[in-house]
Design an enzyme around this catalytic site. Structure first.
Site, mmCIF file in Angstrom:
data_model
loop_
_atom_site.group_PDB
_atom_site.id
_atom_site.type_symbol
_atom_site.label_atom_id
_atom_site.label_comp_id
_atom_site.label_asym_id
_atom_site.label_seq_id
_atom_site.Cartn_x
_atom_site.Cartn_y
_atom_site.Cartn_z
ATOM 1 N N ASN A 9 0.830 -1.202 0.000
ATOM 2 C CA ASN A 9 0.000 0.000 0.000
ATOM 3 C C ASN A 9 0.866 1.254 0.000
ATOM 4 O OD1 ASN A 9 -2.664 -1.188 0.211
ATOM 5 N ND2 ASN A 9 -2.074 -1.845 2.270
ATOM 6 N N LYS A 13 6.982 3.202 -2.745
ATOM 7 C CA LYS A 13 7.631 1.995 -3.255
ATOM 8 C C LYS A 13 7.139 1.675 -4.668
ATOM 9 C CE LYS A 13 8.332 -0.373 1.190
ATOM 10 N NZ LYS A 13 8.059 -1.590 1.955
ATOM 11 N N ASP A 69 9.945 -6.462 1.741
ATOM 12 C CA ASP A 69 10.060 -5.923 3.084
ATOM 13 C C ASP A 69 11.461 -5.342 3.207
ATOM 14 O OD1 ASP A 69 8.652 -5.396 5.452
ATOM 15 O OD2 ASP A 69 9.750 -6.950 6.528
ATOM 16 N N THR A 70 11.540 -4.163 3.793
ATOM 17 C CA THR A 70 12.816 -3.451 3.879
ATOM 18 C C THR A 70 13.111 -3.090 5.323
ATOM 19 O OG1 THR A 70 12.613 -2.543 1.654
ATOM 20 C CG2 THR A 70 14.004 -1.324 3.178
ATOM 21 N N PHE A 154 11.017 9.129 1.360
ATOM 22 C CA PHE A 154 10.132 8.748 2.461
ATOM 23 C C PHE A 154 10.953 8.042 3.539
ATOM 24 C CE2 PHE A 154 9.635 4.092 1.857
ATOM 25 C CZ PHE A 154 10.267 3.948 0.634
ATOM 26 N N ASP A 157 14.851 8.219 4.610
ATOM 27 C CA ASP A 157 15.667 8.844 3.548
ATOM 28 C C ASP A 157 16.439 10.099 3.997
ATOM 29 O OD1 ASP A 157 15.218 6.955 1.616
ATOM 30 O OD2 ASP A 157 13.661 8.075 0.556
ATOM 31 N N HIS A 182 18.943 -0.165 -2.421
ATOM 32 C CA HIS A 182 18.622 -1.536 -2.044
ATOM 33 C C HIS A 182 17.453 -2.084 -2.871
ATOM 34 C CE1 HIS A 182 16.889 1.755 0.149
ATOM 35 N NE2 HIS A 182 15.795 1.053 0.391
HETATM 36 P P1 IMP Z 1 8.431 -1.679 5.161
HETATM 37 O O1 IMP Z 1 9.245 -2.460 4.203
HETATM 38 O O2 IMP Z 1 7.302 -0.967 4.461
HETATM 39 O O3 IMP Z 1 7.988 -2.483 6.349
HETATM 40 O O4 IMP Z 1 9.359 -0.506 5.664
HETATM 41 C C1 IMP Z 1 10.016 -0.501 6.904
HETATM 42 C C2 IMP Z 1 10.395 0.893 7.292
HETATM 43 O O5 IMP Z 1 11.530 1.299 6.562
HETATM 44 C C3 IMP Z 1 9.333 1.955 7.082
HETATM 45 O O6 IMP Z 1 9.409 2.891 8.139
HETATM 46 C C4 IMP Z 1 9.715 2.592 5.792
HETATM 47 O O7 IMP Z 1 9.318 3.923 5.726
HETATM 48 C C5 IMP Z 1 11.232 2.468 5.840
HETATM 49 N N1 IMP Z 1 11.764 2.335 4.483
HETATM 50 C C6 IMP Z 1 11.542 1.328 3.606
HETATM 51 N N2 IMP Z 1 12.193 1.575 2.454
HETATM 52 C C7 IMP Z 1 12.843 2.747 2.621
HETATM 53 C C8 IMP Z 1 13.663 3.535 1.766
HETATM 54 O O8 IMP Z 1 13.921 3.230 0.598
HETATM 55 N N3 IMP Z 1 14.123 4.686 2.299
HETATM 56 C C9 IMP Z 1 13.852 5.089 3.573
HETATM 57 N N4 IMP Z 1 13.083 4.406 4.400
HETATM 58 C C10 IMP Z 1 12.578 3.240 3.926
#
Ligand code: IMP
Length: 197
Positions: A9, A13, A69-70, A154, A157, A182
């Site tokens: 959502n 991304k 997932d990040t 976001f 960053d 990444h």
């Molecule tokens: P999720 O993968 O949506 O669970 O992200 C985990 C957390 O890492 C969230 O707070 C996202 O905002 C942050 N996040 C994920 N990808 C990035 C990125 O590319 N840059 C900065 N923050 C990120």
């Protein structure tokens, strides 16, 4: 053209990934697929959370899909916030509160090395292989700045400076961020794989 549902959502991304995809793939986010759910991320690893999201959407739609997932992994904090990155400062998933917590936790540390790690889970079926699950990983090494820089992007960053750069992800255009990111590395592997199929 192959159509793939992206189990997210998060419009940021979607935009980043859309800008990396050639015209041979059509990526549909959950909203466009008419799916209105917030998929939980209850696990202790990025891989398990990615699998949870992809499996949930595959079970709902029976269509090829992927999720990602990040996590931000900080050396001095033993890999935290890691898989808990979204909720580091609480259930509100507040970007600013998460950043403030990272900056506070690092206040007394000289080592500010960190990396973003993305795990993609793809559920893909064809006549030859049946339905299979595949994983792809992308890592971007860098460090955490002492204060926020930039307005773009976001999440974390504004405080992440990738190796080889002098500015934060939030000071870069999406195209510049994609050169280091990444997510770009994981997505590139995903599409190389799909093109080989
Ligand atoms: P999720 O993968 O949506 O669970 O992200 C985990 C957390 O890492 C969230 O707070 C996202 O905002 C942050 N996040 C994920 N990808 C990035 C990125 O590319 N840059 C900065 N923050 C990120």
């Amino acid at each position: 053209m192959h159509t793939l549902i992206f189990a997210t959502n998060n419009q940021n991304k979607v935009n980043e990934i859309q800008s990396l995809v050639g015209s041979d793939f059509s990526i549909i986010a959950l909203k466009e697929a008419g799916i209105d759910i917030d998929i939980p991320e209850p696990h202790e690893t990025l891989q398990e959370n990615a699998a949870e999201k992809a499996n949930t959407i595959f079970n709902l739609t029976n269509q090829n899909c992927f999720s990602e997932d990040t996590g931000l992994e900080i050396e001095s904090l033993q890999g935290a916030p890691g898989v808990k990155s979204a909720r580091y400062a609480g259930e509100g998933r507040d970007f600013q509160a998460n950043i403030d917590k990272v900056l506070n936790c690092l206040a007394d540390h000289n080592n500010r090395n960190a990396q973003f790690r993305t795990v993609i889970c793809l559920i893909w079926g064809n006549d030859q292989d049946g339905i299979q699950t595949y994983y792809f990983e992308g890592i971007c090494k860098g460090h955490i700045a002492t204060e926020m820089h930039g307005e773009k992007g976001f999440g974390y960053d504004p405080i992440f400076i990738p190796e080889g750069a002098t500015k934060s992800f939030a000071q870069m255009t999406m195209e510049e961020k994609n050169k280091y990111s990444h997510r770009q590395k994981a997505v590139t592997q995903l599409f190389e794989f799909l093109r080989s199929k």
